[in-house]
Design a protein around this motif. Structure first.
Motif, PDB file in Angstrom:
ATOM      1  N   ASP A 297      32.374   8.900  31.511  1.00  0.00           N
ATOM      2  CA  ASP A 297      31.359   7.894  31.834  1.00  0.00           C
ATOM      3  C   ASP A 297      30.825   7.356  30.518  1.00  0.00           C
ATOM      4  N   PRO A 298      31.232   6.139  30.122  1.00  0.00           N
ATOM      5  CA  PRO A 298      30.806   5.594  28.833  1.00  0.00           C
ATOM      6  C   PRO A 298      29.426   4.950  28.849  1.00  0.00           C
ATOM      7  N   ALA A 299      28.708   5.067  29.971  1.00  0.00           N
ATOM      8  CA  ALA A 299      27.315   4.590  30.060  1.00  0.00           C
ATOM      9  C   ALA A 299      26.585   5.582  30.956  1.00  0.00           C
TER      10      ALA A 299
ATOM     11  N   GLU B 282      36.512  24.988  35.320  1.00  0.00           N
ATOM     12  CA  GLU B 282      37.943  25.275  35.276  1.00  0.00           C
ATOM     13  C   GLU B 282      38.765  24.055  35.683  1.00  0.00           C
ATOM     14  N   VAL B 283      38.138  23.133  36.403  1.00  0.00           N
ATOM     15  CA  VAL B 283      38.867  22.026  37.030  1.00  0.00           C
ATOM     16  C   VAL B 283      38.714  20.715  36.270  1.00  0.00           C
ATOM     17  N   ILE B 284      37.501  20.452  35.774  1.00  0.00           N
ATOM     18  CA  ILE B 284      37.256  19.161  35.127  1.00  0.00           C
ATOM     19  C   ILE B 284      36.672  19.340  33.731  1.00  0.00           C
ATOM     20  N   THR B 285      36.865  18.303  32.909  1.00  0.00           N
ATOM     21  CA  THR B 285      36.265  18.230  31.584  1.00  0.00           C
ATOM     22  C   THR B 285      35.504  16.914  31.503  1.00  0.00           C
ATOM     23  N   CYS B 286      34.212  16.982  31.226  1.00  0.00           N
ATOM     24  CA  CYS B 286      33.352  15.795  31.263  1.00  0.00           C
ATOM     25  C   CYS B 286      33.063  15.256  29.865  1.00  0.00           C
ATOM     26  N   TYR B 287      33.176  13.946  29.717  1.00  0.00           N
ATOM     27  CA  TYR B 287      32.833  13.258  28.479  1.00  0.00           C
ATOM     28  C   TYR B 287      31.899  12.100  28.803  1.00  0.00           C
ATOM     29  N   GLY B 288      30.749  12.059  28.140  1.00  0.00           N
ATOM     30  CA  GLY B 288      29.804  10.981  28.382  1.00  0.00           C
ATOM     31  C   GLY B 288      29.339  10.336  27.096  1.00  0.00           C
ATOM     32  N   THR B 289      29.051   9.047  27.168  1.00  0.00           N
ATOM     33  CA  THR B 289      28.482   8.308  26.042  1.00  0.00           C
ATOM     34  C   THR B 289      27.230   7.604  26.543  1.00  0.00           C
ATOM     35  N   GLU B 290      26.162   7.658  25.766  1.00  0.00           N
ATOM     36  CA  GLU B 290      24.909   7.025  26.177  1.00  0.00           C
ATOM     37  C   GLU B 290      24.202   6.495  24.930  1.00  0.00           C
TER      38      GLU B 290
ATOM     39  N   THR C 287      18.528   7.455  23.200  1.00  0.00           N
ATOM     40  CA  THR C 287      18.293   8.844  22.809  1.00  0.00           C
ATOM     41  C   THR C 287      17.718   9.669  23.955  1.00  0.00           C
ATOM     42  N   ASN C 288      16.701   9.139  24.612  1.00  0.00           N
ATOM     43  CA  ASN C 288      16.043   9.901  25.673  1.00  0.00           C
ATOM     44  C   ASN C 288      16.990  10.162  26.841  1.00  0.00           C
ATOM     45  N   ASN C 289      17.802   9.163  27.160  1.00  0.00           N
ATOM     46  CA  ASN C 289      18.764   9.337  28.252  1.00  0.00           C
ATOM     47  C   ASN C 289      19.825  10.374  27.898  1.00  0.00           C
ATOM     48  N   THR C 290      20.227  10.404  26.646  1.00  0.00           N
ATOM     49  CA  THR C 290      21.201  11.404  26.198  1.00  0.00           C
ATOM     50  C   THR C 290      20.648  12.805  26.396  1.00  0.00           C
TER      51      THR C 290
ATOM     52  N   ILE D 201      28.426  15.205  25.633  1.00  0.00           N
ATOM     53  CA  ILE D 201      27.625  13.989  25.743  1.00  0.00           C
ATOM     54  C   ILE D 201      27.242  13.539  24.343  1.00  0.00           C
ATOM     55  N   LEU D 202      27.633  12.323  23.982  1.00  0.00           N
ATOM     56  CA  LEU D 202      27.345  11.809  22.648  1.00  0.00           C
ATOM     57  C   LEU D 202      26.469  10.568  22.727  1.00  0.00           C
ATOM     58  N   GLU D 203      25.578  10.452  21.753  1.00  0.00           N
ATOM     59  CA  GLU D 203      24.745   9.259  21.664  1.00  0.00           C
ATOM     60  C   GLU D 203      25.475   8.221  20.814  1.00  0.00           C
ATOM     61  N   ALA D 204      25.826   7.112  21.446  1.00  0.00           N
ATOM     62  CA  ALA D 204      26.570   6.065  20.741  1.00  0.00           C
ATOM     63  C   ALA D 204      26.502   4.776  21.555  1.00  0.00           C
ATOM     64  N   ASN D 205      26.807   3.664  20.898  1.00  0.00           N
ATOM     65  CA  ASN D 205      26.860   2.368  21.560  1.00  0.00           C
ATOM     66  C   ASN D 205      28.308   2.076  21.912  1.00  0.00           C
ATOM     67  N   SER D 206      28.622   2.030  23.196  1.00  0.00           N
ATOM     68  CA  SER D 206      30.008   1.880  23.635  1.00  0.00           C
ATOM     69  C   SER D 206      30.614   0.530  23.271  1.00  0.00           C
ATOM     70  N   PHE D 207      29.787  -0.458  22.939  1.00  0.00           N
ATOM     71  CA  PHE D 207      30.338  -1.749  22.525  1.00  0.00           C
ATOM     72  C   PHE D 207      30.958  -1.673  21.131  1.00  0.00           C
ATOM     73  N   TYR D 208      30.406  -0.784  20.294  1.00  0.00           N
ATOM     74  CA  TYR D 208      30.831  -0.755  18.895  1.00  0.00           C
ATOM     75  C   TYR D 208      31.510   0.553  18.499  1.00  0.00           C
ATOM     76  N   SER D 209      31.783   1.401  19.469  1.00  0.00           N
ATOM     77  CA  SER D 209      32.451   2.666  19.140  1.00  0.00           C
ATOM     78  C   SER D 209      33.110   3.248  20.383  1.00  0.00           C
ATOM     79  N   ASP D 210      34.072   4.103  20.155  1.00  0.00           N
ATOM     80  CA  ASP D 210      34.730   4.834  21.245  1.00  0.00           C
ATOM     81  C   ASP D 210      34.793   6.288  20.792  1.00  0.00           C
ATOM     82  N   PRO D 211      33.638   6.980  20.800  1.00  0.00           N
ATOM     83  CA  PRO D 211      33.523   8.275  20.123  1.00  0.00           C
ATOM     84  C   PRO D 211      34.422   9.375  20.668  1.00  0.00           C
TER      85      PRO D 211
END
Length: 523
Positions: A201-203, A227-235, A238-241, A257-267
């Protein structure tokens, strides 16, 4: 606990906590994070007590007996091993002369020191609260019913508090930033069925998509979520992260979960690697700097950079690009996107021609808590069965809702089951609906898919091309005509015609009077 008991407990806790805020000088935004921090502490204590017998039973006997359980043992059981002074019972029993705010701040610091993923994310500003208010809040979450609540129940309580704070507009700007209404999240999860692999979820806001995925995994597999899933999030916020990291901790879900701007990065570097993508991105974002090298060379924009000052079609390409060859995506999008023109239409055409666009659902007003605009849910499936490769399921659910309050709607259980069943039948799968589901039976009495006027239709890509690449379901499904057999339509039409004749006569008379007056003024 039964569902009704959980709902009652949620309401009782919220009402008590909100009453305390109402009698203080705090705004909802000031109150939100510290209260959610106390919910985390109470949950951690419950989860620890719940996991303790299992953890200790799994420790093997050694030459000197069993070793002491470690935090790794508890993490494996989805629990946190709390330092003594961070346990909720310690805080609840703290003598009156002790500084309760300092004790809670200290508890939060101890937890962060032990668990790096939570480092810097827990609230530590309890000195801003009056001591009496803090002690009253601690008592709210120390009732017997709360002490006995399991981890899943506490996850529900945390989500309920997030929802209520969202309804109060307690986000950085508005509640929609950190909380997607449960009805929309659940429908997305039900449609894409994220039961394995990499979830992105990139937002991600407060991580609600991951939480609902966890519930789905628990109810559809016999394995542990991690065991089944691996979750990656970008937000970006700061507070939402912080909220997302706490939310995952509350539910025992491991995730990055990483704090980043998805328009300018794909962490997370997940292009082409995701089994599932879910998101509720911010709608109609403008002023994205398209001159940046990262944007101009972004591999997540395979169909081109939209010329419009609107990021909707950037998000839609990101979601497509993250999917692997069999990946599915579900996301919320502004209604304007289904018919957007110019460069956006050209991008939409290319997306449709890939065959990955699987379903579009129109959702009516008032599903979001702080805005009343309608929206659409989009679904991609890069692993469609051959029969559906050149087809798209259109669902117009604008008239499918339950009125919760005068300003809030959602889907009730029967509607949720029924809409999910439409997707399953379209895929050639058996619908999963209860025998008591009247909503479904009234529309699909044979238990198989069929186009329903005003509700759903399977269209071909050729039909979409003929409609200028529009993906608005209302263009295809038509309008349902519910005729009232007891109503005299012919008589009513005659009445309307008579009323119109009277209004026309009055309009002519009024026009003559105005002309008369104008002539007198000129003379």
């Amino acid at each position: 606990m039964t569902q009704d008991q959980i709902k009652q407990l949620e309401k009782e806790l919220w009402d008590a906590a909100d009453a305390l805020r109402a009698n203080s000088k705090l705004t909802a935004a000031e109150y939100k994070d510290p209260v959610l921090g106390l919910v985390l502490l109470r949950f951690a204590q419950n989860k620890y007590e719940e996991a303790k017998p299992t953890v200790e039973a799994k420790i093997p006997e050694g030459p000197r007996g069993k070793r002491v359980a470690t935090k790794e043992d508890y993490l494996a059981a989805g629990a946190i091993l709390l330092p003594d002074e961070a346990k909720y019972e310690y805080l609840a029993e703290l003598p009156e002369h002790k500084d309760i705010a300092e004790a809670i701040n200290h508890a939060m610091k101890q937890i962060e020191a032990e668990y790096p993923d939570l480092q810097g994310n827990l609230p530590k500003n309890y000195q801003e609260f009056e001591s009496d208010l803090l002690r009253d809040l601690i008592r709210v979450f120390n009732k017997d019913a709360v002490k006995k609540a399991t981890g899943d129940v506490f996850g529900r309580i945390y989500e309920y508090f997030l929802m209520k704070f969202s309804m109060q507009g307690a986000g950085a700007q508005e509640g929609g930033e950190f909380f997607t209404p449960p009805s929309l999240v659940q429908l997305i999860v039900n449609f894409i069925e994220p039961d394995h692999g990499i979830i992105h979820d990139p937002a991600c806001g407060s991580g609600g998509m991951f939480v609902q995925t966890g519930y789905f995994v628990k109810s559809h597999t016999n394995r542990e979520v991690n065991e089944v899933i691996t979750c990656y999030g970008t937000e970006q916020k700061t507070n939402n992260t912080k909220l997302a990291k706490i939310n995952l901790a509350i539910h025992g879900i491991e995730g990055k979960i990483l704090e980043a701007n998805s328009f300018y990065s794909d962490p997370h570097n997940l292009v082409g690697k995701c089994d599932f993508v879910m998101a509720n991105p911010p709608f109609n974002v403008n002023k994205v700097d398209k001159g940046r090298d990262f944007v101009k060379t972004d591999p997540r924009l395979p169909f081109g950079l939209p010329k419009a000052d609107n990021a909707n079609y950037m998000w839609m390409q990101y979601f497509y690009s993250y999917l692997n060859e069999t990946g599915r995506a579900g996301f919320v999008m502004a209604s304007s996107a289904t018919d957007a023109g110019h460069s956006e239409k050209l991008i939409r055409q290319q997306l449709i021609e890939t065959g990955a666009v699987d379903c579009i659902v129109s959702v009516g007003n008032n599903f979001f808590y702080t805005r009343s605009l309608p929206c659409h849910l989009w679904f991609y499936d890069r692993g469609k069965r051959a029969e559906n490769k050149d087809k798209i399921l259109m669902i117009d659910a604008r008239n499918v809702y339950r009125k919760v309050t005068t300003t809030i709607n959602d889907f009730d259980e029967q509607q949720m089951q029924g809409l999910t069943a439409i997707m399953k039948m379209y895929r050639g799968e058996a619908p999963e609906v209860s025998k008591e589901n009247k909503w479904f039976k009234e529309r699909f009495s044979q238990g198989i898919y069929q186009d329903i006027e005003g509700l759903c239709k399977v269209v071909t890509i050729d039909e979409v091309r003929e409609n200028d690449w529009s993906l608005t379901p209302g263009r295809y499904v038509g309008v349902a005509m519910d005729l009232d057999e007891d109503f005299d339509y012919q008589a009513r039409l005659l009445e309307i015609q008579s009323e119109l004749e009277v209004l026309n006569a009055e309009a002519i008379e009024l026009s003559a009077t105005i002309s008369d007056n104008l002539r007198k003024l000129i003379q």
